[in-house]
Design a protein around this motif. Structure first.
Motif, PDB file in Angstrom:
ATOM      1  N   HIS A 211      45.054  36.948  37.117  1.00 46.92           N
ATOM      2  CA  HIS A 211      44.199  37.919  36.434  1.00 46.92           C
ATOM      3  C   HIS A 211      43.477  37.324  35.221  1.00 46.92           C
ATOM      4  O   HIS A 211      42.799  38.046  34.493  1.00 46.92           O
ATOM      5  CB  HIS A 211      45.002  39.158  36.057  1.00 46.92           C
TER       6      HIS A 211
ATOM      7  N   VAL B 278      41.023  35.709  35.741  1.00 46.09           N
ATOM      8  CA  VAL B 278      39.633  35.846  36.188  1.00 46.09           C
ATOM      9  C   VAL B 278      38.985  37.101  35.621  1.00 46.09           C
ATOM     10  O   VAL B 278      37.766  37.259  35.691  1.00 46.09           O
ATOM     11  CB  VAL B 278      39.535  35.888  37.733  1.00 46.09           C
ATOM     12  N   GLU B 279      39.795  37.981  35.065  1.00 43.99           N
ATOM     13  CA  GLU B 279      39.287  39.271  34.600  1.00 43.99           C
ATOM     14  C   GLU B 279      38.188  39.107  33.552  1.00 43.99           C
ATOM     15  O   GLU B 279      37.192  39.844  33.558  1.00 43.99           O
ATOM     16  CB  GLU B 279      40.443  40.094  34.020  1.00 43.99           C
TER      17      GLU B 279
ATOM     18  N   CYS C 206      34.968  38.176  35.240  1.00 38.15           N
ATOM     19  CA  CYS C 206      34.495  39.357  35.975  1.00 38.15           C
ATOM     20  C   CYS C 206      33.827  40.346  35.028  1.00 38.15           C
ATOM     21  O   CYS C 206      32.772  40.921  35.333  1.00 38.15           O
ATOM     22  CB  CYS C 206      35.660  40.035  36.686  1.00 38.15           C
TER      23      CYS C 206
ATOM     24  N   LYS D 249      38.764  44.452  35.031  1.00 41.24           N
ATOM     25  CA  LYS D 249      40.139  44.754  35.465  1.00 41.24           C
ATOM     26  C   LYS D 249      40.165  45.291  36.882  1.00 41.24           C
ATOM     27  O   LYS D 249      41.010  44.907  37.699  1.00 41.24           O
ATOM     28  CB  LYS D 249      40.777  45.756  34.509  1.00 41.24           C
TER      29      LYS D 249
ATOM     30  N   SER E  68      39.393  42.401  39.357  1.00 42.85           N
ATOM     31  CA  SER E  68      40.508  41.457  39.439  1.00 42.85           C
ATOM     32  C   SER E  68      41.671  42.035  40.239  1.00 42.85           C
ATOM     33  O   SER E  68      42.245  41.367  41.107  1.00 42.85           O
ATOM     34  CB  SER E  68      40.968  41.090  38.029  1.00 42.85           C
TER      35      SER E  68
ATOM     36  N   TRP F 213      40.610  42.536  43.997  1.00 40.47           N
ATOM     37  CA  TRP F 213      40.381  41.205  44.575  1.00 40.47           C
ATOM     38  C   TRP F 213      41.714  40.578  44.986  1.00 40.47           C
ATOM     39  O   TRP F 213      41.882  40.122  46.118  1.00 40.47           O
ATOM     40  CB  TRP F 213      39.663  40.344  43.548  1.00 40.47           C
ATOM     41  N   HIS F 214      42.685  40.573  44.076  1.00 41.77           N
ATOM     42  CA  HIS F 214      43.978  39.971  44.376  1.00 41.77           C
ATOM     43  C   HIS F 214      44.731  40.757  45.453  1.00 41.77           C
ATOM     44  O   HIS F 214      45.373  40.170  46.335  1.00 41.77           O
ATOM     45  CB  HIS F 214      44.816  39.879  43.100  1.00 41.77           C
TER      46      HIS F 214
ATOM     47  N   TYR G 245      38.647  30.481  40.143  1.00 48.34           N
ATOM     48  CA  TYR G 245      39.959  30.260  40.756  1.00 48.34           C
ATOM     49  C   TYR G 245      40.407  28.804  40.657  1.00 48.34           C
ATOM     50  O   TYR G 245      41.569  28.491  40.920  1.00 48.34           O
ATOM     51  CB  TYR G 245      39.983  30.736  42.206  1.00 48.34           C
TER      52      TYR G 245
END
Length: 221
Positions: free
Chosen positions: A20, A22-23, A26, A35, A38, A41-42, A92
């Motif tokens: 997370h 990556v939030e 994003c 949020k 993320s 997506w996961h 990532y």
């Protein structure tokens, strides 16, 4: 830690690295939606890896990650460009390790330290090589070679065959309850790194160890 344990196998995503993280990126691209993106997506990454495994239609995790991202954006009714997709996919390869990971791995370096992930080679290698933990790891294993995702027995067999160890000599660590359940069923000693304080999976598996982060493992050394 039992003296019989000679090697530690670590899952990567959510165990060593914060998926997370990556939030922030994003949210930079799609303000106020970081949020939600993320999280979904996961969630879809895991679902799609399971779905493809069940359908017998393996795709590398990088493709699953791309498809999951597009699904998440479409589900949230967010318009996106090819450039924005590329930017998010690159995040990532730059995930942030959890704060205790580097110090914990350094203290565990007298054991054989291996990472084993569903992540494809093109995602894992740059992530690990560009991180501060690479110097502590003896081996990186992924499922590209056998095209079998965790938690299938074949995936854990693949990891075991890469090591000159017996399964009872291995401690398997993951933050994912489904991964720990699979590893325990396979016969590894297991430690669930329960970062989210989730309940134990109701799949009739009695876990060996449960800790909130990797610091708990140090008490076993």
């Amino acid at each position: 830690m039992s003296s019989s344990v000679k090697g530690l196998i670590f899952d990567v995503y959510g165990t060593l690295f914060d998926v997370h993280s990556v939030e922030t990126k994003c949210d930079t691209l799609f303000k106020g939606k970081g949020k939600e993106i993320s999280t979904l997506w996961h969630q879809k990454q895991i679902e799609y890896s399971f779905l493809r495994q069940l359908m017998g239609q393996y795709k590398p995790f990088s493709e699953i990650t791309l498809q999951s991202l597009k699904y998440a954006l479409n589900q949230l009714d967010i318009s996106y460009s090819k450039e924005e997709i590329t930017i998010l996919m690159e995040t990532y390869k730059e995930l942030t390790p959890y704060t205790e990971v580097e110090d914990a791995l350094q203290k565990l370096a007298h054991k054989k330290l291996i990472v084993f992930s569903n992540g494809s080679r093109d995602m894992l290698e740059p992530l690990i090589e560009n991180s501060p933990i690479a110097r502590f790891l003896d081996m990186t294993i992924n499922v590209d070679d056998i095209k079998q995702y965790k938690p299938t027995p074949a995936s854990y067999t693949h990891a075991l065959n890469k090591l000159n160890l017996k399964r009872e000599e291995i401690l398997f660590l993951s933050s994912n309850g489904w991964d720990i359940s699979g590893a325990k069923s396979f016969g590894f000693q297991t430690s669930w790194i329960n970062r989210t304080r989730s309940p134990i999976e109701e799949v009739d598996q009695k876990l060996h160890y449960i800790y909130q982060d990797l610091n708990g493992i140090l008490a076993l050394v």
